[in-house]
Design a protein around this motif. Structure first.
Motif, short mmCIF file in Angstrom:
data_model
loop_
_atom_site.label_atom_id
_atom_site.label_comp_id
_atom_site.label_asym_id
_atom_site.label_seq_id
_atom_site.Cartn_x
_atom_site.Cartn_y
_atom_site.Cartn_z
N GLU A 64 6.14 3.08 -3.75
CA GLU A 64 6.26 4.24 -4.63
C GLU A 64 7.39 4.02 -5.63
O GLU A 64 8.37 3.34 -5.32
N GLU B 293 0.81 -1.22 0.00
CA GLU B 293 0.00 0.00 0.00
C GLU B 293 0.84 1.27 0.00
O GLU B 293 0.37 2.33 -0.40
N ARG B 294 2.10 1.15 0.44
CA ARG B 294 2.98 2.32 0.53
C ARG B 294 4.06 2.35 -0.54
O ARG B 294 4.94 3.19 -0.52
N ASN C 14 2.49 5.84 -7.51
CA ASN C 14 2.03 5.09 -6.34
C ASN C 14 0.92 4.13 -6.74
O ASN C 14 0.20 4.36 -7.71
#
Length: 333
Positions: free
Chosen positions: A218, A215-216, A233
């Protein structure tokens, strides 16, 4: 609002090892899948009493929003970036949209958000950073692709979707979930996020073991001929679609998908570069699994046509009859 969107055809293209199909969303009224979303999104705006709709767009979404807003008789403002292709600009202006162009894409998004918060304009797409996805009403309109695929291609085992913020991926996923929950299909196919290697946030995310890390995830997005997909993202809505469907994410480099785009055109199917990304990924899946795979051809190549190979036999200036006959000969003669 409707301009007759939907019910687009599925065509088979040559592939080794299995069956490869393309869903031709290029045959929607303004030439892309965005028409399904904007039909629903602009309808919701009208029900909410909106007089002005706004969205940040690099092309397809802005053209579609402009068309449906014109039909509804409301104002459409498109915030875009420098380098907007002439085709998109001329189409937006023809439909009566107002254009606001910014050098910095992040500033474009922030100014869209300010217009929503301070001017009361109705948002048709994402307006926050980091991006979370588009207008939920518009995204509901994308579910109809799953309905049509379940009807027309029930044996599809993989659906490959060109992916940026994953509105389309998520919409198709929800459509299949509804069909499965209603007992209308035995199971939903696996979904695959197709990205260009210049901005493959979902590929980077799915390579991680823990969901909280995914989810994080990048990446640093780079410029690409497939300018309408790729992201820095991975949005939660896209990850959820991949998790729930047992899906995955794959990326291809520009040389691969540009060659695919040119080859598709030579076979009679003219798609934008972003769609060619999905077809190139789908071709890899067919070769590896032997499965029935469908790629979503999101938009027409009229918007960003491939550069054809140079061939002097293909173009002649004022030819004689004998020279004209050469145009109909096979290239190896």
């Amino acid at each position: 609002m409707t301009l007759g969107e939907g019910n687009t055809p599925v065509v088979q293209i040559a592939a080794e090892g299995g069956d490869l199909f393309v869903k031709l969303e290029s045959l929607n009224p303004t030439g892309s899948h965005k028409d399904r979303g904007m039909a629903a999104g602009v309808s919701a705006a009208v029900r909410h009493g909106a007089e002005t709709v706004v969205l940040a767009s690099s092309g397809n979404a802005g053209v579609s929003a402009a068309a449906y807003a014109a039909q509804a008789g409301i104002t459409c403002v498109v915030t875009s970036s420098e380098g907007l292709l002439p085709y998109f600009k001329s189409q937006m202006l023809a439909y009566g949209a107002k254009l606001a162009v910014f050098e910095d894409p992040a500033l474009r998004t922030r100014m869209t958000g300010h217009a929503v918060e301070n001017l009361g304009w109705y948002p048709l797409a994402n307006f926050v950073l980091p991006a979370v996805g588009g207008n939920p009403f518009a995204n509901e309109g994308l579910k109809s692709i799953a309905y049509e695929l379940a009807r027309d291609l029930p044996d599809a085992e993989y659906v490959v979707v060109p992916t940026c913020r994953a509105d389309l991926l998520s919409g198709i996923h929800r459509g299949y979930c509804e069909l499965e929950a209603a007992g209308l299909i035995p199971r939903a196919p696996r979904l695959v996020a197709a990205e260009t290697a210049t901005g493959a946030a979902f590929v980077a995310a799915m390579a991680l073991d823990e969901r909280h890390a995914q989810e994080r995830a990048e990446v640093e997005r780079q410029p690409s001929p497939a300018f309408s997909i790729g992201s820095d993202n991975a949005t939660w809505q896209g990850l959820d679609a991949l998790w729930a469907s047992g899906g995955s994410a794959l990326a291809v480099d520009p040389l691969t998908f540009m060659a695919e785009q040119a080859a598709l055109a030579r076979g009679g199917v003219l798609l934008e570069a972003s769609s060619a990304v999905a077809v190139a990924v789908a071709r890899q899946i067919v070769a590896a699994t032997g499965s029935c795979v469908v790629a979503i051809g999101t938009a027409s190549g009229v918007k960003d046509p491939p550069v054809p190979p140079k061939d002097d036999l293909d173009v002649m200036a004022a030819p004689s009859l004998a020279q004209l006959a050469q145009l109909g000969l096979p290239h190896d003669q």
